[in-house]
Every structure is written in structure tokens, then in C-alpha cells.
Design a protein around this motif. Structure first.
Motif, PDB file in Angstrom:
ATOM      1  N   HIS A  24     -11.698 -33.490 -76.235  1.00  0.00           N
ATOM      2  CA  HIS A  24     -12.318 -34.583 -77.005  1.00  0.00           C
ATOM      3  C   HIS A  24     -11.363 -35.123 -78.066  1.00  0.00           C
ATOM      4  O   HIS A  24     -11.790 -35.541 -79.142  1.00  0.00           O
ATOM      5  CB  HIS A  24     -13.622 -34.125 -77.647  1.00  0.00           C
ATOM      6  N   ASN A  25     -10.069 -35.108 -77.742  1.00  0.00           N
ATOM      7  CA  ASN A  25      -9.020 -35.610 -78.636  1.00  0.00           C
ATOM      8  C   ASN A  25      -9.040 -34.938 -80.007  1.00  0.00           C
ATOM      9  O   ASN A  25      -8.696 -35.552 -81.035  1.00  0.00           O
ATOM     10  CB  ASN A  25      -9.124 -37.135 -78.776  1.00  0.00           C
ATOM     11  N   ALA A  26      -9.417 -33.661 -80.015  1.00  0.00           N
ATOM     12  CA  ALA A  26      -9.357 -32.879 -81.252  1.00  0.00           C
ATOM     13  C   ALA A  26      -7.897 -32.688 -81.656  1.00  0.00           C
ATOM     14  O   ALA A  26      -6.990 -32.676 -80.816  1.00  0.00           O
ATOM     15  CB  ALA A  26     -10.035 -31.527 -81.051  1.00  0.00           C
ATOM     16  N   LEU A  27      -7.679 -32.511 -82.939  1.00  0.00           N
ATOM     17  CA  LEU A  27      -6.328 -32.435 -83.488  1.00  0.00           C
ATOM     18  C   LEU A  27      -5.893 -30.987 -83.654  1.00  0.00           C
ATOM     19  O   LEU A  27      -6.392 -30.286 -84.530  1.00  0.00           O
ATOM     20  CB  LEU A  27      -6.275 -33.151 -84.839  1.00  0.00           C
ATOM     21  N   ASP A  28      -4.984 -30.538 -82.796  1.00  0.00           N
ATOM     22  CA  ASP A  28      -4.349 -29.248 -83.055  1.00  0.00           C
ATOM     23  C   ASP A  28      -3.126 -29.503 -83.927  1.00  0.00           C
ATOM     24  O   ASP A  28      -2.836 -30.645 -84.310  1.00  0.00           O
ATOM     25  CB  ASP A  28      -4.010 -28.517 -81.751  1.00  0.00           C
ATOM     26  N   LEU A  29      -2.383 -28.462 -84.255  1.00  0.00           N
ATOM     27  CA  LEU A  29      -1.265 -28.638 -85.182  1.00  0.00           C
ATOM     28  C   LEU A  29      -0.170 -29.500 -84.574  1.00  0.00           C
ATOM     29  O   LEU A  29       0.463 -30.300 -85.287  1.00  0.00           O
ATOM     30  CB  LEU A  29      -0.706 -27.271 -85.592  1.00  0.00           C
ATOM     31  N   ALA A  30       0.049 -29.376 -83.262  1.00  0.00           N
ATOM     32  CA  ALA A  30       1.077 -30.199 -82.608  1.00  0.00           C
ATOM     33  C   ALA A  30       0.691 -31.671 -82.652  1.00  0.00           C
ATOM     34  O   ALA A  30       1.541 -32.548 -82.862  1.00  0.00           O
ATOM     35  CB  ALA A  30       1.276 -29.736 -81.162  1.00  0.00           C
ATOM     36  N   ALA A  69      -7.283 -24.161 -83.600  1.00  0.00           N
ATOM     37  CA  ALA A  69      -6.060 -24.255 -84.399  1.00  0.00           C
ATOM     38  C   ALA A  69      -6.040 -23.183 -85.478  1.00  0.00           C
ATOM     39  O   ALA A  69      -7.022 -22.985 -86.191  1.00  0.00           O
ATOM     40  CB  ALA A  69      -5.943 -25.637 -85.026  1.00  0.00           C
ATOM     41  N   GLU A  70      -4.934 -22.476 -85.584  1.00  0.00           N
ATOM     42  CA  GLU A  70      -4.766 -21.470 -86.637  1.00  0.00           C
ATOM     43  C   GLU A  70      -3.851 -22.039 -87.710  1.00  0.00           C
ATOM     44  O   GLU A  70      -2.705 -22.380 -87.444  1.00  0.00           O
ATOM     45  CB  GLU A  70      -4.182 -20.183 -86.048  1.00  0.00           C
ATOM     46  N   VAL A  71      -4.384 -22.161 -88.915  1.00  0.00           N
ATOM     47  CA  VAL A  71      -3.646 -22.761 -90.018  1.00  0.00           C
ATOM     48  C   VAL A  71      -3.304 -21.676 -91.024  1.00  0.00           C
ATOM     49  O   VAL A  71      -4.188 -21.215 -91.764  1.00  0.00           O
ATOM     50  CB  VAL A  71      -4.472 -23.873 -90.697  1.00  0.00           C
TER      51      VAL A  71
END
Length: 258
Positions: A24-30, A69-71
Motif C-alpha cells: 500500500h505504498n507504505a514508507l520503509d527506510l529505503a 520498519a525498524e528505526v
């Protein structure tokens, strides 16, 4: 490739597409890093004078930060790293006009992007919501961005009602969040048509007007955003409790669409 950029120097328009339809076009770190790089590259692309931002597929424009995503965070309670702070064009000092073409769901961290677009065009199947409170998180950056784009009561209702409600494209158009509604197949052509007009005007005048418009609210925006880290640190539930609430979402009733 998580962000796809197509440049047409004949028209002076670039289309930037979030290309993670399977998420769903979620934002990962890349993806967040790719957006930052894209905006900075477009600053120097003299042949590009206007930009359309959209999401791949029809289900979602963007659903915010990817839950996987792990921040990494500093140990200090006085600082927090937000990976979405530089995903928007204005945060990257891009003052060419950006039109958001919203196709499907736009929620949560999507508002970092929508908050820095110059205006929104939406498919009549689009929907907007902010899930933070449902999952024990403070909507800080997102609420601030939307409070600058919507009547205060509408922004407050969306931020506070979490996943219980969704703002329909038609309601978003009525309150002025969206400037134009289209059928799904007409969304990108409508955005390209508007961008092509802007790209055809003298670019110095267009960018100067963008800067003037944003200067009207930039001081208040920066002051409000400066409060966000402390509010998040104070109000967010521990990550494991957030995860429990997120896992239980499938048993929740269907959201009301208004």
C-alpha cells in the motif's frame, strides 16, 4: 526501486511515484531515503518545472510508515529520530510546484507528503484517515500538517477518531483539502494537465509564488512541529502495547466513511 521518477523535459513535468503497491505504498527506510534524494535531484533539474506525486496502483496513495520498519533510536529521552522528516519536497528545499494525485487510501505518515504538496487532486475513490490514536500513538506531525490544510474541526476529528472513521474524497473536496475530484482513470491526466500549465509559465514567477504562499504559514508550522517530539515521547504507548493494538485491528468494526 521504491520511488520511480519519470521526467518529460518536453513538457517540463516529472511524475514521482511511490512504487510499493504490494505494501500500500507504505514508507520503509529505503523509500524515505529515496524520496529525499529524489526531491534534492529535482532541485537541480532545470528542465523540470513542475512535479506530480502519486502512488502505484489504485488501492493506496500511501499508508505512512511501514510497520516492519525498524528505526534505531538514541537512548536519550530528549531526542528521537523520525525517518519521515525529510520525505516532503519543502523539507528538501524544493520550491517547484508539487501536485499530489491521491489514488485510494492516504493515512498516517502520508500526511508528511500531502502536507508539503501545493495542492491535491484526488480520485473519487480516495479516502483519508489518521490511525495513530487507535494504536496508542500521538498524532503530532500529521495533525499539525493537516491542521494547516483543513478547517480545524475537521483536522481534529480526523486525528482523534483514528481508524473509526475515514474522510471520503467527496467530503475532502467539500472542505477544501482536495481541489479537484476525478474518476480513477482520469486522476493522473488531470494532475498532468495542471502540472503542464504550471510548467509552461515563467518558472521564476511560479517558484516565487510557491515561496510566498508557504511563507504565510511557515513560521507557525515550524513552531508547531518543534513541539512534536516531546508530545510523542510523553503520549505514545510502549512499542509492545502498540503492536498488540495493531494486531487486534482485524476484529474492529468497519470504519464509518463520511
Amino acid at each position: 526501486m521504491t520511488v520511480r521518477t519519470e521526467r518529460d523535459e518536453a513538457t517540463g513535468v516529472a511524475v514521482v511515484t511511490l512504487d510499493r503497491a504490494h505494501r500500500h505504498n507504505a514508507l520503509d527506510l529505503a523509500t524515505a531515503a529515496a524520496l529525499t534524494e529524489t526531491w534534492r535531484e529535482l532541485r537541480h533539474a532545470d528542465g523540470i518545472r513542475a512535479v506530480v506525486l502519486t502512488g502505484a496502483g489504485t488501492a493506496a496513495f500511501c499508508t505512512g510508515i511501514d510497520r516492519g520498519a525498524e528505526v534505531p533510536q538514541p537512548a536519550s529521552p530528549y531526542s528521537a529520530d523520525d525517518p519521515l522528516l525529510a520525505v516532503g519536497p519543502k523539507a528538501c528545499d524544493l520550491w517547484k510546484p508539487v501536485i499530489a494525485a491521491v489514488n485510494g487510501m492516504a493515512c498516517g505518515g502520508a500526511f508528511y507528503l500531502l502536507g508539503e504538496a501545493d495542492f491535491l487532486i484526488a480520485s473519487d475513490t480516495a479516502a483519508f484517515f489518521d490511525p495513530h490514536t487507535s494504536y496508542g500513538m500521538v498524532s503530532a506531525y500529521e495533525a499539525v500538517y493537516m491542521a494547516q490544510r483543513m478547517p480545524f474541526g475537521e483536522a481534529a476529528r480526523m486525528a482523534l477518531m483514528g481508524t473509526a472513521e475515514r474522510l471520503s474524497a467527496r467530503r475532502a473536496h467539500t472542505i477544501g483539502l482536495v481541489s479537484e475530484l476525478t474518476a480513477p482513470a482520469e486522476l493522473l491526466p488531470a494532475a498532468l494537465r495542471a502540472a503542464g500549465i504550471l510548467a509552461g509559465f515563467p518558472t521564476e514567477a511560479v517558484q516565487g509564488t510557491v515561496r510566498a504562499l508557504w511563507s504565510a504559514k511557515q513560521a507557525a508550522l515550524q513552531q508547531a512541529l518543534a513541539q512534536a517530539p516531546a508530545l510523542i515521547a510523553l503520549g505514545n504507548l510502549p512499542p509492545e502495547r502498540q503492536a498488540e493494538l495493531f494486531a487486534a485491528r482485524r476484529s474492529a468494526p468497519e470504519p464509518r466513511v463520511r
